[in-house]
Scaffold this motif. Structure first.
Motif, PDB file in Angstrom:
ATOM      1  N   VAL A 104      37.029  28.074  57.655  1.00 14.67           N
ATOM      2  CA  VAL A 104      36.445  29.157  58.442  1.00 14.67           C
ATOM      3  C   VAL A 104      35.059  29.453  57.899  1.00 14.67           C
ATOM      4  N   GLY A 105      34.076  29.425  58.765  1.00 13.52           N
ATOM      5  CA  GLY A 105      32.712  29.752  58.366  1.00 13.52           C
ATOM      6  C   GLY A 105      32.369  31.189  58.728  1.00 13.52           C
ATOM      7  N   LEU A 106      31.445  31.774  57.967  1.00 11.89           N
ATOM      8  CA  LEU A 106      30.860  33.073  58.329  1.00 11.89           C
ATOM      9  C   LEU A 106      31.927  34.151  58.507  1.00 11.89           C
ATOM     10  N   ASN A 107      32.761  34.321  57.472  1.00  7.46           N
ATOM     11  CA  ASN A 107      33.883  35.249  57.588  1.00  7.46           C
ATOM     12  C   ASN A 107      33.763  36.465  56.660  1.00  7.46           C
ATOM     13  N   TYR A 108      32.586  36.655  56.043  1.00  9.77           N
ATOM     14  CA  TYR A 108      32.284  37.867  55.269  1.00  9.77           C
ATOM     15  C   TYR A 108      30.942  38.407  55.760  1.00  9.77           C
ATOM     16  N   ASP A 109      30.844  39.729  55.923  1.00  6.87           N
ATOM     17  CA  ASP A 109      29.613  40.330  56.437  1.00  6.87           C
ATOM     18  C   ASP A 109      28.399  40.010  55.579  1.00  6.87           C
ATOM     19  N   ASP A 110      28.552  40.025  54.232  1.00  8.66           N
ATOM     20  CA  ASP A 110      27.378  39.802  53.390  1.00  8.66           C
ATOM     21  C   ASP A 110      26.886  38.360  53.476  1.00  8.66           C
TER      22      ASP A 110
END
Length: 290
Positions: A79-85
């Protein structure tokens, strides 16, 4: 319960630890229940298997070769891009649907093994991540039952050749160089952690310096959501691994960028689960030409 998949003297083994040290057996010994990948594929009760191993002989993990919990998963779904920071440092908007890409088993290495920096690039980056190992298969799994399909959790370093990842909109090449997917050291059974491994501190350290720090409660799509959303399209099978995404602090987003170099050591630590540690070595010309 922690359960480790290892090899000793050419024989596979399994050992468990619930706080009093590792105990287990190799395939050559009476009572061997099967390897960890075999037990996962069978849908075995891993906590029970672990309890049965605790009275067995002590196992020194420094004297064996630790293997990935599942060396050849049927599927590795990342999964890519799964944390806001991480989104913010990447300059991207919050996704309304999860970003999925595949890894392949040929990229996997175990705890302590060398992450290989290929001669084609110097942009070897780190990504500390939580790994979810599927224990029961299914399709169109409902969110409120999703965690029933989890065998346990592990740690992952989704090391990436950024130069190749960013050459095209598809990330497959940059995410699949041999010797870049560190996985382990062991599997932690679901009953030993909060549901969905929620609220655990996750940290990535380069040569002891903290580069990434967050908590699994900051996942945009949590473990239950990932299982539900992925299984709409893809049948999940026992032994599949879902890599849940990395927090901010990756090397490519730093100014100036920080990439892993030969001699570096990268560690992934997740609260209550342990530490995955791997040194970095430049891939030799002999290895590169195979």
């Amino acid at each position: 319960m922690r359960i480790v998949h290892f090899e000793k003297g050419g024989a596979p083994g399994i050992a468990a630890d619930e706080g009093s040290g590792w105990h287990g057996l190799t395939e050559r010994e009476s009572g061997f229940p099967g390897t960890l990948p075999e037990l996962i594929a069978q849908g075995a009760d891993l906590s029970r298997v672990g309890r049965d191993l605790l009275p067995m002989q002590a196992i020194d993990l420094n004297a064996v070769r630790i293997l990935p919990p599942v060396p050849k998963p049927p599927k590795i779904l990342c999964v890519g891009l799964n944390y806001d920071d991480h989104l913010e440092e990447s300059g991207l908007k919050k996704p309304v649907y999860l970003e999925i890409f595949a890894r392949f088993a040929t990229s996997l290495i175990a705890h302590g093994e060398l992450i290989r920096l290929p001669p084609e690039s110097s942009t070897l980056d780190y990504e500390a991540e939580l790994a979810v190992v599927i224990g029961r298969g299914g399709r169109r799994i409902k969110r409120d039952r999703a965690l029933d399909h989890v065998a346990g959790y592990s740690l992952f370093n989704d090391a990436t050749i950024r130069e190749f990842q960013l050459r095209t909109p598809q990330w497959t090449m940059g995410k699949n160089f041999d010797g870049t997917g560190a996985f382990g050291p062991w599997l932690v059974t679901s009953d030993a952690l909060p549901p969905g491994a929620h609220g655990l501190r996750i940290q990535g350290r380069l040569n002891g310096r903290v580069m990434q720090e967050s908590s699994t409660d900051k996942l945009i799509f949590n473990v239950s959501a990932l299982i539900e959303m992925i299984s709409v399209a893809i049948s999940l099978e026992p032994g599949d691994v879902i890599i849940t995404g990395t927090p901010g602090g990756v090397g490519a987003a730093r100014k100036p960028p920080v990439f892993m170099q030969p001699g570096d050591v990268f560690e992934v630590e997740i609260e209550g689960m342990g530490v995955l540690s791997n040194p970095v070595q430049r891939e030799s010309q002999e290895e590169a030409s195979r």
